[in-house]
Each structure stands twice: as structure tokens, then as C-alpha cells.
Design an enzyme around this catalytic site. Structure first.
Site, short mmCIF file in Angstrom:
data_model
loop_
_atom_site.label_atom_id
_atom_site.label_comp_id
_atom_site.label_asym_id
_atom_site.label_seq_id
_atom_site.Cartn_x
_atom_site.Cartn_y
_atom_site.Cartn_z
N CYS A 2 51.95 -8.31 74.53
CA CYS A 2 52.30 -7.20 75.41
C CYS A 2 52.28 -5.91 74.60
O CYS A 2 52.50 -5.91 73.40
CB CYS A 2 53.66 -7.34 76.05
SG CYS A 2 53.95 -8.87 76.89
N ARG A 27 46.50 -6.48 73.33
CA ARG A 27 47.71 -7.28 73.14
C ARG A 27 48.04 -8.13 74.36
O ARG A 27 48.93 -8.98 74.31
CB ARG A 27 48.90 -6.38 72.82
CG ARG A 27 48.78 -5.65 71.51
CD ARG A 27 49.97 -4.75 71.31
NE ARG A 27 51.15 -5.51 71.03
CZ ARG A 27 51.70 -5.65 69.83
NH1 ARG A 27 51.16 -5.07 68.81
NH2 ARG A 27 52.78 -6.36 69.67
N TRP A 72 51.34 -9.80 78.66
CA TRP A 72 50.84 -11.15 78.46
C TRP A 72 52.00 -12.05 78.86
O TRP A 72 53.05 -12.06 78.22
CB TRP A 72 50.46 -11.37 77.01
CG TRP A 72 49.86 -12.71 76.73
CD1 TRP A 72 48.55 -13.07 76.89
CD2 TRP A 72 50.54 -13.87 76.25
NE1 TRP A 72 48.38 -14.38 76.54
CE2 TRP A 72 49.58 -14.90 76.15
CE3 TRP A 72 51.85 -14.14 75.91
CZ2 TRP A 72 49.90 -16.17 75.71
CZ3 TRP A 72 52.17 -15.42 75.47
CH2 TRP A 72 51.19 -16.42 75.37
N ASN A 96 58.95 -6.46 75.25
CA ASN A 96 58.11 -7.47 74.59
C ASN A 96 59.07 -8.46 73.95
O ASN A 96 60.06 -8.03 73.35
CB ASN A 96 57.29 -6.87 73.45
CG ASN A 96 56.19 -5.98 73.94
OD1 ASN A 96 55.97 -5.87 75.13
ND2 ASN A 96 55.51 -5.33 73.00
N GLY A 97 58.77 -9.73 74.03
CA GLY A 97 59.65 -10.72 73.39
C GLY A 97 60.21 -11.66 74.43
O GLY A 97 59.72 -11.73 75.57
N GLU A 474 37.06 -24.39 63.31
CA GLU A 474 36.97 -22.99 63.74
C GLU A 474 35.91 -22.84 64.84
O GLU A 474 36.12 -22.14 65.83
CB GLU A 474 36.68 -22.10 62.53
CG GLU A 474 36.44 -20.64 62.84
CD GLU A 474 37.58 -19.95 63.59
OE1 GLU A 474 38.65 -20.54 63.75
OE2 GLU A 474 37.38 -18.81 64.04
N LYS A 478 36.49 -21.54 68.74
CA LYS A 478 35.74 -20.43 69.38
C LYS A 478 35.20 -20.89 70.73
O LYS A 478 35.28 -20.16 71.72
CB LYS A 478 34.53 -19.99 68.53
CG LYS A 478 34.77 -19.25 67.24
CD LYS A 478 35.32 -17.87 67.37
CE LYS A 478 36.80 -17.87 67.44
NZ LYS A 478 37.58 -17.67 66.29
N GLU A 481 37.98 -21.37 73.24
CA GLU A 481 38.65 -20.10 73.54
C GLU A 481 37.89 -19.23 74.54
O GLU A 481 38.48 -18.70 75.47
CB GLU A 481 38.79 -19.36 72.20
CG GLU A 481 39.72 -18.21 72.18
CD GLU A 481 39.84 -17.63 70.76
OE1 GLU A 481 38.97 -17.91 69.91
OE2 GLU A 481 40.80 -16.90 70.53
N HIS A 497 37.06 -44.18 64.12
CA HIS A 497 38.39 -44.79 64.22
C HIS A 497 39.02 -44.55 65.59
O HIS A 497 40.24 -44.44 65.71
CB HIS A 497 39.29 -44.27 63.09
CG HIS A 497 38.80 -44.68 61.74
ND1 HIS A 497 38.83 -45.98 61.29
CD2 HIS A 497 38.19 -43.96 60.75
CE1 HIS A 497 38.30 -46.04 60.08
NE2 HIS A 497 37.90 -44.83 59.74
N LYS A 594 45.18 -10.82 71.84
CA LYS A 594 44.72 -10.75 70.46
C LYS A 594 45.84 -11.07 69.47
O LYS A 594 45.61 -11.73 68.47
CB LYS A 594 44.17 -9.34 70.20
CG LYS A 594 43.61 -9.13 68.81
CD LYS A 594 42.33 -9.91 68.61
CE LYS A 594 41.75 -9.74 67.23
NZ LYS A 594 40.80 -10.82 66.93
#
Ligand code: AGP
Length: 599
Positions: A2, A27, A72, A96-97, A474, A478, A481, A497, A594
Site C-alpha cells: 500500500c 506498492r 494492496w 499501511n500494515g 526463479e 516468473k 507470477e 522420487h 512490488k
């Protein structure tokens, strides 16, 4: 998460707030809103979706005090009602929080909240505590709260002031020519003010614009609690703190808000950031050469931590350190901080974080510090909380990364970690001279066939061994995401396995093969997968590995130690191209932001 921005001063502030919101949109972007106040009341608009939705409201307003927010969601769905600012009676708040005891507080409220948010509960509590002084009301309400917050509160009883508070969430106050700003991120203030002030942990600040008849200049007053005390008690024993203003840091180019896509010559920012990798690695090599590090060979145990992409860089670091014979543990920051870890004597915590604001990573740094363990941060943001809190810092020079999916910052993190690994064992540091041109070649890799093969698939494996496994993780992240395609980064030898049972005709198995020592094993794994019907995609510089592939992606030939830095680039490209082919937005993937500043 946020973004918060607020202003009180002499000028109508709708334009400033909108501009600030645009810059903070990275954000969180599931809803946005703004509230303005005069003695006549509070005027608020908030809407689900992007900041753009409140543009015309903001630009119309003429008030000179206001607060705004881009969200967010943590408590309650992204919708108009749960969006911030929350307004109740004579008060409005952005937060925020997370207020952890919001449900207990909610049950004590006299008026029901309209939204599902913890933030509105806090606002009602502030209103209930109000006895004529806004700062005291905020202070008394916060003593009843546990959790984390950065808040800005306005009231039409005091249209010339904003009261802010922070605990474990970033907040910055800025002083400009015509007023005072508050924001959750210094980016929002660039170009708007000349000086900034970073309120200490667990503090309250009152921003007051000059009332012409009473005062000459704006005033900023602050009080601090007992730093680090959890629960509500920290705010109770307050004392005034020294308000030292410092110049606004010089920020790198390409600051948020993202310049319009047309002006950067790319379809998306993620694409532009991938193309920037050669420049980013070249600048990072220069920055590393100037690093100031402690006596690392004396360190006995190294812990590496971070989240998401940054953690994948730690996995690659782990393999490098193991090869050098140095004991190392790499663990996700969220796990490390919650695992009651006791660091052995003479340890070093290496925390990797692009933004320097990730809550779990900051908590891991604080945990290490509380046990007197040395901390070293690798970050892309010089003025970030992590850079301020850690004992030592290595700075990557990726430049501002605005697309939610990390790309160029990861390549630079790998460089910094390989540099650090060499320093930890007293070896010569890697030679990065050719890296920029090698990255240029990797950016040119042709991924068209790979994208075609993955389009319409419902799942895939990304396989690798050792450092290539870190890159596989990674690449898989991507693809998850931004393409919303389930993909799992897996150690190649583990496939047989259990997970091999998932492979059926046409199931994509992508392998990264950059280490000669892994060639034989990787060939076996690919054959095992192929004989069960898998479609194989291979990224390698070795013809022998590429020959196993239905879709080969040729990597540039470089010294093996540098290969992971190069191999990830075509994976980043596959993700962005696949995302565009699916008509999705790589810069704004659903549900994400982000910078993850909540726990
Ligand atoms: C990666 O593409 C992500 N968006 C995410 O995993 C990110 O790397 C993670 O949240 C950590 O962020 P940081 O590096 O800013 O701490």
C-alpha cells in the site's frame, strides 16, 4: 504494501496527492482513494482498481490538506468500501500494515464499521479517544493496538494538520516550499520537497501548516515511543525527539511513476527492465569494486536470507559457498524469523532484498541484531530501511525496478553474492568485465518456440542441478507470477522420487544445463521425462544438452561460474512473452505488489 501520501500547506493539494499515488502505485493497485478536509467537512472518494480511477476527483479539489492511499488488500476484498481513506464522523485515516487485535477492538465499538478492514476499526478507536487534540487521540488509540502501522489521520476539527504514526512500516516526512508532505516511500516526494525527515520506529508526528494569523512557518512535532516494544505499550512512554531534516536523497533515473510505455519504446516495463540488464550489471560491477566489507574470512557460519526472487539468489549463493567449503544456511526470511533460530557465535546474516523494505527480511535482520549477529544487506535501494538497519551493505545498481516481477535486480544480486562468496573465503573476486556483453547476447536469445509450446499448458516443471536449480526456481516463479501458469522449480534428481507421476503426454519439462558436471545427470532426467511423453525445453550453452530438447534455447558461452547470471535472462523473456501472448499484464500481475511490507 500500500502507498500513503498526504499534504498540508498553502496550495490546493489534489494534484500533489494524485502525482504521489501514481508514483506509489507499484506498492499496490487494487483500489485507491483520497480525502480532503476543511472546517466544512471531509470530502472523500475511493474506488476499486487503479489510481487513475480517482484522478478527476483529486484534480478537481481545491483543499490544502489531504491524504491518499493506493491499496494492496490484507483485510477484506479489494472493493470500494474496503478502500482507503476510511472516513468516520469528523475523521479520516489511511493505513499501511495490520492491526493484529482488530477483532477484539471491533467488539468494543459503539458504532459498527462499514468495511471489513482492521484500518476502519483503528479509525473508530481514534474517534472514540478524541477529546480535542488529534495527536493525543491517535496516541491513545494506538496504545490499545498491536501490530504494525504507518498511518496518516486528518480531521475537520483541525483542517490545518495531519497526524502520522509508524511502527514497523516505513514513513517519511518531507518539507517543501509550500507545505509539508508525508509518504510511505521517498519516491512519492521527489520533485515536491527538498528536505526529508524519517520518523523513528514507534513514533508519532504532527504536521501543521501555518495558519497565517498565528504562525509564520509550518511545524512538524514528533514524539517517540520505546523503540521495538511490541503491543501497545511502546507509545505510552513518549518523549519528544530531535527532528533532523536532511536533503532528499538523489534517486536513480526512471523513478515511479513509470513513464508512459510509448515513451520508453517497449510494450511493457518488464521488457524494458530485461533489456536494461547489460547496463545494470556493468554499474553493479563498479559499485561492488568500491565495497567496504568487514573481515569476512573470520566469520564461522553464514546465514543467507530473503524472499521470493531474492531468496533464489540466496540458493545460488549457498551452492557457491558450499563449493568453497564454507558452512552456510539459506532460508526464506519468513521461515528464518519464525523458526526461533539461535545463531551460533561469530555468524553473519546476509539479507538480500531489492527494495530493502520487505517486512520478513527486515524482521530477520532485527532478529539477528537482537542476538548480536553481524548483518550485511544486499539491496538496490540506498535509502531503504534494510540499508539503514544492517551493519554493512552491498549496493546493486539495477536502477529503479518498477515492474512487479523482479528481473534485472536478480542478475545484480547474483553478482553481489558471488563477489561476497569470494570475499568470505579470501579468494579473488569474479571478473565481471565481459558480463555486460554476454548479457546483451542472452537478451537476444530466441524464445519464440518455447513460448509457443507453453501457451495453453496448465503446468510445467523447471529443472536444474545446484546453481541451475536456483535459476529453475526463479524461472518457475516468473512464469507463475505473471503468466498464471503453475510451474515448479525442482532439483532434477528429485523428479523420479514422486513428481514424475505428473508427467503425461505433452507436459512441459524445461531444463537449465549450464554446468558441465551436471550434463550426464540432466540428460538422464530429460530422457526419463521424455519416455513418459514430456515435451522438453532445454536452455544450455552445450550442444550435447540441447540435442535432448524438443525446443532448444541456446545460451551464450561464458565461464561456467557466470552462467547462472546469463541463464535466467531467457527465462525472464519467456515469462514476459508468454504473459503478453495470453493478453495479461506483466507489469501489474493480479494479487501482487512490488514491495511486500506486511508480514
Ligand atoms: C519476484 O518477481 C517478486 N515480485 C518477489 O518474489 C520479490 O522478489 C520478493 O517479494 C522480495 O522482494 P525484495 O527483494 O524487495 O525484498
Amino acid at each position: 504494501m500500500c502507498g500513503i501520501v498526504g499534504y498540508t500547506g498553502k496550495s490546493p493539494c489534489g494534484g500533489f496527492l494524485y502525482e504521489g499515488l501514481k508514483r506509489l502505485e507499484y506498492r499496490g493497485y487494487d483500489s485507491a482513494g483520497a480525502a480532503f478536509c476543511t472546517t466544512e467537512g471531509i470530502f472523500c472518494q475511493k474506488k476499486r482498481g487503479k489510481v487513475q480511477n480517482v484522478r478527476s476527483f483529486c484534480l478537481r479539489r481545491r483543499e490544502t490538506t489531504g491524504i491518499a492511499h493506493t491499496r494492496w488488500a490484507t483485510h477484506g476484498k479489494p472493493n470500494d468500501l474496503n478502500a482507503h481513506p476510511h472516513v468516520f464522523g469528523h475523521f479520516a485515516l489511511v493505513h499501511n500494515g495490520i492491526v493484529e487485535n482488530a477483532e477484539a477492538l471491533r467488539s468494543q465499538l459503539l458504532t459498527p464499521c462499514r468495511s471489513e478492514t482492521d484500518s476502519e476499526v483503528l479509525l473508530h478507536t481514534i474517534a472514540a479517544c478524541y477529546e480535542g487534540d488529534l495527536l493525543q487521540a491517535v496516541r491513545n488509540a494506538l496504545t490499545q493496538c498491536s501490530g504494525s502501522w504507518a498511518i496518516a489521520v486528518i480531521s475537520d476539527y483541525h483542517p490545518e494538520e495531519i497526524v502520522c504514526a509508524r511502527r514497523q512500516s516505513p514513513l517519511v516526512v518531507g518539507k517543501g516550499k509550500n507545505g509539508i508532505f508525508v509518504a510511505s516511500d521517498v519516491y512519492a516526494l521527489h520533485g515536491l520537497c527538498e528536505q526529508i525527515f524519517l520518523p523513528p520506529e514507534d513514533s508519532l508526528v504532527r504536521l501543521r501548516r501555518p495558519a497565517a494569523e498565528r504562525e509564520e512557518a509550518e511545524r512538524i512535532e514528533g514524539i517517540a515511543g520505546d523503540t521495538g516494544v511490541t503491543g501497545g505499550a511502546g507509545i505510552a512512554g513518549v518523549e519528544a525527539f530531535d527532528m533532523q531534516l536532511s536533503p532528499l536523497p538523489v534517486l536513480p533515473q526512471a523513478m515511479p511513476p513509470m513513464p508512459p510505455i510509448q515513451s520508453i519504446g517497449h510494450r511493457t516495463h518488464m521488457e524494458a527492465e530485461i533489456e536494461e540488464i547489460p547496463r545494470a550489471v556493468s554499474d553493479t560491477a563498479r559499485s561492488l569494486a568500491q565495497a567496504n566489507l568487514p573481515d569476512l574470512p573470520k566469520v564461522q557460519a553464514v546465514f543467507a536470507t530473503g524472499c521470493g526472487t531474492a531468496f533464489h539468489a540466496c540458493v545460488a549463493f549457498r551452492y557457491r559457498m558450499q563449493r568453497y567449503g564454507k558452512p552456510i544456511i539459506a532460508e526464506q526470511a519468513g521461515e528464518l524469523r519464525s523458526g526461533c533460530v539461535r545463531f551460533p557465535k561469530n555468524s553473519l546474516l546476509v539479507a538480500v532484498t531489492q527494495s530493502g523494505e520487505t517486512a520478513d527480511t527486515l524482521a530477520a535482520i532485527r532478529l539477528a541484531k537482537s542476538q548480536n549477529v553481524q548483518t550485511l544487506v544486499i539491496t538496490n535501494v540506498r535509502h531503504s530501511s534494510a540499508a539503514r538497519e544492517a551493519d554493512f551493505a552491498l549496493f546493486t545498481e539495477a536502477g529503479t525496478e518498477t515492474a512487479v516481477a523482479a528481473t534485472k535486480s536478480f542478475n545484480c544480486q547474483l553478482m553481489a553474492l558471488y563477489f561476497l562468496a569470494a570475499k568470505c573465503v579470501g579468494r579473488p573476486v569474479p571478473d565481471f568485465t565481459d558480463l555486460p556483453s554476454l548479457c546483451e547476447a542472452a537478451v537476444e536469445a530466441d524464445v519464440t518456440q518455447a513460448v509457443k509450446k507453453l501457451y495453453k499448458k496448465r503446468g510445467m516443471f523447471c529443472l536444474g542441478q545446484n546453481a541451475d536449480y536456483a535459476i529453475a526456481r526463479e524461472g518457475a516463479l516468473k512464469i507463475k507470477e505473471i503468466c498464471y501458469l503453475f510451474s515448479e522449480g525442482y532439483p532434477a534428481a528429485e523428479l523420479k522420487h514422486g513428481s514424475l507421476s505428473l508427467i503425461e503426454s505433452g507436459f512441459p519439462v524445461l531444463a537449465i544445463v549450464t554446468q558441465k558436471s551436471a550434463l550426464k545427470k540432466m540428460k538422464n532426467t530429460l530422457r526419463e521425462a521424455k519416455s513418459r511423453g514430456a515435451t522438453t525445453l532445454v536452455l544450455s550453452q552445450y550442444r550435447e544438452a540441447l540435442a535432448e530438447a524438443d525446443v532448444p534455447v541456446l545460451l551464450p558461452m561464458a565461464e561456467e561460474d557466470l552462467m547462472p547470471i546469463l541463464a535466467v535472462i531467457p527465462l525472464q523473456k519467456i515469462a514476459v512473452e508468454l504473459c503478453l501472448k495470453k493478453k495479461l499484464s506483466p507489469d501489474y500481475p493480479r494479487n501482487l505488489a512490488k514491495s511486500v511490507t506486511v508480514e
